[in-house]
Scaffold this motif. Structure first.
Motif, PDB file in Angstrom:
ATOM      1  N   UNK A 146      11.014  12.414   6.469  1.00  0.00           N
ATOM      2  CA  UNK A 146      10.220  12.795   5.293  1.00  0.00           C
ATOM      3  C   UNK A 146      10.658  12.000   4.067  1.00  0.00           C
ATOM      4  N   UNK A 147      11.983  11.854   3.885  1.00  0.00           N
ATOM      5  CA  UNK A 147      12.478  11.069   2.759  1.00  0.00           C
ATOM      6  C   UNK A 147      12.044   9.615   2.875  1.00  0.00           C
ATOM      7  N   UNK A 148      12.094   9.085   4.110  1.00  0.00           N
ATOM      8  CA  UNK A 148      11.668   7.695   4.324  1.00  0.00           C
ATOM      9  C   UNK A 148      10.189   7.528   3.995  1.00  0.00           C
ATOM     10  N   UNK A 149       9.362   8.513   4.414  1.00  0.00           N
ATOM     11  CA  UNK A 149       7.926   8.428   4.129  1.00  0.00           C
ATOM     12  C   UNK A 149       7.667   8.449   2.623  1.00  0.00           C
ATOM     13  N   UNK A 150       8.400   9.309   1.919  1.00  0.00           N
ATOM     14  CA  UNK A 150       8.242   9.360   0.459  1.00  0.00           C
ATOM     15  C   UNK A 150       8.639   8.027  -0.158  1.00  0.00           C
ATOM     16  N   UNK A 151       9.744   7.463   0.334  1.00  0.00           N
ATOM     17  CA  UNK A 151      10.212   6.180  -0.188  1.00  0.00           C
ATOM     18  C   UNK A 151       9.205   5.070   0.087  1.00  0.00           C
ATOM     19  N   UNK A 152       8.683   5.023   1.315  1.00  0.00           N
ATOM     20  CA  UNK A 152       7.698   3.990   1.653  1.00  0.00           C
ATOM     21  C   UNK A 152       6.426   4.147   0.825  1.00  0.00           C
ATOM     22  N   UNK A 153       6.003   5.403   0.643  1.00  0.00           N
ATOM     23  CA  UNK A 153       4.820   5.642  -0.175  1.00  0.00           C
ATOM     24  C   UNK A 153       5.032   5.128  -1.592  1.00  0.00           C
ATOM     25  N   UNK A 154       6.223   5.398  -2.139  1.00  0.00           N
ATOM     26  CA  UNK A 154       6.526   4.949  -3.493  1.00  0.00           C
ATOM     27  C   UNK A 154       6.596   3.423  -3.566  1.00  0.00           C
ATOM     28  N   UNK A 155       7.147   2.802  -2.513  1.00  0.00           N
ATOM     29  CA  UNK A 155       7.220   1.338  -2.495  1.00  0.00           C
ATOM     30  C   UNK A 155       5.821   0.738  -2.497  1.00  0.00           C
ATOM     31  N   UNK A 156       4.958   1.222  -1.600  1.00  0.00           N
ATOM     32  CA  UNK A 156       3.589   0.700  -1.549  1.00  0.00           C
ATOM     33  C   UNK A 156       2.853   0.943  -2.867  1.00  0.00           C
ATOM     34  N   UNK A 157       3.105   2.115  -3.461  1.00  0.00           N
ATOM     35  CA  UNK A 157       2.455   2.436  -4.731  1.00  0.00           C
ATOM     36  C   UNK A 157       2.907   1.476  -5.829  1.00  0.00           C
ATOM     37  N   UNK A 158       4.195   1.183  -5.873  1.00  0.00           N
ATOM     38  CA  UNK A 158       4.713   0.294  -6.924  1.00  0.00           C
ATOM     39  C   UNK A 158       4.272  -1.154  -6.686  1.00  0.00           C
ATOM     40  N   UNK A 159       4.253  -1.573  -5.413  1.00  0.00           N
ATOM     41  CA  UNK A 159       3.766  -2.926  -5.124  1.00  0.00           C
ATOM     42  C   UNK A 159       2.314  -3.065  -5.552  1.00  0.00           C
ATOM     43  N   UNK A 160       1.524  -2.058  -5.230  1.00  0.00           N
ATOM     44  CA  UNK A 160       0.102  -2.083  -5.623  1.00  0.00           C
ATOM     45  C   UNK A 160      -0.036  -2.132  -7.138  1.00  0.00           C
ATOM     46  N   UNK A 161       0.754  -1.323  -7.850  1.00  0.00           N
ATOM     47  CA  UNK A 161       0.688  -1.337  -9.311  1.00  0.00           C
ATOM     48  C   UNK A 161       1.119  -2.687  -9.886  1.00  0.00           C
ATOM     49  N   UNK A 162       2.159  -3.272  -9.295  1.00  0.00           N
ATOM     50  CA  UNK A 162       2.619  -4.573  -9.776  1.00  0.00           C
ATOM     51  C   UNK A 162       1.559  -5.649  -9.562  1.00  0.00           C
ATOM     52  N   UNK A 163       0.914  -5.613  -8.411  1.00  0.00           N
ATOM     53  CA  UNK A 163      -0.145  -6.581  -8.135  1.00  0.00           C
ATOM     54  C   UNK A 163      -1.326  -6.377  -9.083  1.00  0.00           C
ATOM     55  N   UNK A 164      -1.613  -5.128  -9.397  1.00  0.00           N
ATOM     56  CA  UNK A 164      -2.710  -4.868 -10.329  1.00  0.00           C
ATOM     57  C   UNK A 164      -2.374  -5.389 -11.731  1.00  0.00           C
ATOM     58  N   UNK A 165      -1.114  -5.298 -12.119  1.00  0.00           N
ATOM     59  CA  UNK A 165      -0.701  -5.847 -13.416  1.00  0.00           C
ATOM     60  C   UNK A 165      -0.926  -7.357 -13.434  1.00  0.00           C
ATOM     61  N   UNK A 166      -0.531  -8.024 -12.349  1.00  0.00           N
ATOM     62  CA  UNK A 166      -0.740  -9.470 -12.261  1.00  0.00           C
ATOM     63  C   UNK A 166      -2.229  -9.799 -12.310  1.00  0.00           C
ATOM     64  N   UNK A 167      -3.038  -9.023 -11.599  1.00  0.00           N
ATOM     65  CA  UNK A 167      -4.486  -9.242 -11.609  1.00  0.00           C
ATOM     66  C   UNK A 167      -5.055  -9.058 -13.018  1.00  0.00           C
ATOM     67  N   UNK A 168      -4.570  -8.047 -13.720  1.00  0.00           N
ATOM     68  CA  UNK A 168      -5.055  -7.810 -15.083  1.00  0.00           C
ATOM     69  C   UNK A 168      -4.652  -8.944 -16.027  1.00  0.00           C
ATOM     70  N   UNK A 169      -3.442  -9.466 -15.840  1.00  0.00           N
ATOM     71  CA  UNK A 169      -3.006 -10.598 -16.662  1.00  0.00           C
ATOM     72  C   UNK A 169      -3.883 -11.828 -16.422  1.00  0.00           C
ATOM     73  N   UNK A 170      -4.238 -12.063 -15.161  1.00  0.00           N
ATOM     74  CA  UNK A 170      -5.133 -13.184 -14.854  1.00  0.00           C
ATOM     75  C   UNK A 170      -6.511 -12.972 -15.480  1.00  0.00           C
ATOM     76  N   UNK A 171      -6.971 -11.716 -15.480  1.00  0.00           N
ATOM     77  CA  UNK A 171      -8.263 -11.418 -16.088  1.00  0.00           C
ATOM     78  C   UNK A 171      -8.232 -11.673 -17.593  1.00  0.00           C
ATOM     79  N   UNK A 172      -7.148 -11.275 -18.239  1.00  0.00           N
ATOM     80  CA  UNK A 172      -7.015 -11.519 -19.680  1.00  0.00           C
ATOM     81  C   UNK A 172      -6.935 -13.018 -19.976  1.00  0.00           C
ATOM     82  N   UNK A 173      -6.227 -13.738 -19.116  1.00  0.00           N
ATOM     83  CA  UNK A 173      -6.082 -15.179 -19.315  1.00  0.00           C
ATOM     84  C   UNK A 173      -7.417 -15.892 -19.142  1.00  0.00           C
ATOM     85  N   UNK A 174      -8.187 -15.461 -18.132  1.00  0.00           N
ATOM     86  CA  UNK A 174      -9.473 -16.126 -17.879  1.00  0.00           C
ATOM     87  C   UNK A 174     -10.459 -15.890 -19.029  1.00  0.00           C
TER      88      UNK A 174
END
Length: 348
Positions: A146-174
């Motif tokens: 259960x702890x591992x699942x919570x950790x993996x969920x948080x990792x995927x969530x943070x990776x997704x958020x980080x990628x979205x930040x990069x995508x937003x920066x590219x949108x602002x730059x364009x």
């Protein structure tokens, strides 16, 4: 150091059986056993509620309440105490039910041998101890999973958020750049990042953190991708035929990026001058544990002089590079319809 006597709670209403069992116990070494006897289940339960014992010998034929329900009541009150049932007959069905309810062993009255009784007690206690340890181990393993699942969920969530930040920066730059060719590169990069972000989003929103529901990914990602190219809804229609399949993440990300490249190429080149058409995505599984991902369109087709092997465009290079990462092969039909098919093993 002398071990304390084994405290036995004997629940038996037949005086003859009680006398016989007590005689068997008395034949062992002195102070080996301490026996507390009650002829009624209610008396035994009252005793169990306030005193500790090492094991219970329980008659299944008690007058006020016999049968397997007596086992349930004892186990409910004292789940930490091993239990052996006593029966007057070799009733396999009743004994099996009693064992399923938590009894460690059974003895048939009238067939109990002197040397078998201590051995049955010892084995019952040892078996109960092993089962208890196994149960505690399972609880600990479930907690860690259960702890591992919570950790993996948080990792995927943070990776997704980080990628979205990069995508937003590219949108602002364009938005600051007036050069259409540079904007096109930024948009392509943004779509690739969006594809990877959605893979991680699909993972953390599901209960399976190792495999991606690829049908759900396509249904969410592809319409957004088409919309990003400002294609009119009535110009290009979309058809998705995907079997219910969950891809491991190391296959899902390359497949998602390949879909992004192939659909982007179709939107850029297959329907010029407002030409209408259809893009079809299919995903099938073979009997030999391979999958085929296909992207097809009924656009103008690919010119014969265009060479995929010698192409220097990033999109085509990415398709073949990503296919190699999952041990896949890419085949192409140039027209009627134009299609790219990626075939790869599901077990990498």
């Amino acid at each position: 150091m002398i071990a304390p006597p084994l405290h036995i709670l004997l629940v038996e209403d037949n005086p003859g059986d009680v006398r016989l069992l007590c005689e068997m116990f008395s034949n062992e070494r002195p102070d080996t056993y301490a026996i507390t006897h009650f002829p009624r289940l209610g008396q035994a339960l009252d005793f169990l509620a306030r005193d500790a014992v090492d094991i219970v010998l329980l008659d299944l034929g008690l007058p006020e309440e016999g049968g397997v329900d007596t086992v349930r009541r004892v186990r409910k009150l004292a789940p930490q105490v091993p239990l052996i049932v006593l029966t007057c007959r070799d009733d396999d069905a009743m004994v099996a039910e009693a064992m399923l309810e938590g009894a460690q062993d059974y003895l048939v009255k009238g067939q109990i041998e002197q040397r078998a009784l201590p051995r049955a007690l010892r084995h019952a206690i040892e078996r109960f101890s092993m089962l208890t340890k196994a149960a505690h181990t399972n609880i600990e393993l479930e907690r860690r999973v259960h702890e591992k699942d919570i950790l993996l969920s948080e990792i995927h969530h943070r990776v997704k958020n980080s990628l979205q930040v990069v995508s937003s920066l590219l949108s602002l730059e364009s938005a600051r750049i007036q050069d259409p060719s540079i904007n096109e590169v930024l948009q392509s990069t943004q779509n690739r990042i969006r594809s990877m972000a959605l893979i991680h989003q699909t993972l953390y929103q599901s209960k399976d953190f190792a495999r991606v529901d690829f049908n759900a990914f396509l249904l969410s990602f592809v319409p957004t991708l088409i919309q990003s190219y400002s294609v009119q809804p009535d110009q290009v229609s979309l058809t998705i035929h995907v079997a219910e399949v969950r891809l491991p993440i190391d296959a899902a990300i390359p497949c998602g990026l390949i879909v992004n490249e192939l659909i982007s190429n179709a939107l850029k080149h297959a329907f010029p001058d407002g030409r209408k058409g259809t893009i079809c995505i299919s995903f099938t599984q073979d009997d030999d544990n391979h999958a085929t991902l296909s992207v097809a369109d009924d656009g103008i087709g690919i010119p014969e002089e265009f060479s995929f092997e010698r192409s220097d465009t990033l999109g085509v290079q990415l398709v073949y590079l990503l296919a190699g990462q999952i041990a896949g092969t890419v085949s192409c039909t140039r027209s009627a319809p134009t299609s790219f098919a990626l075939r790869f093993p599901l077990a990498l």
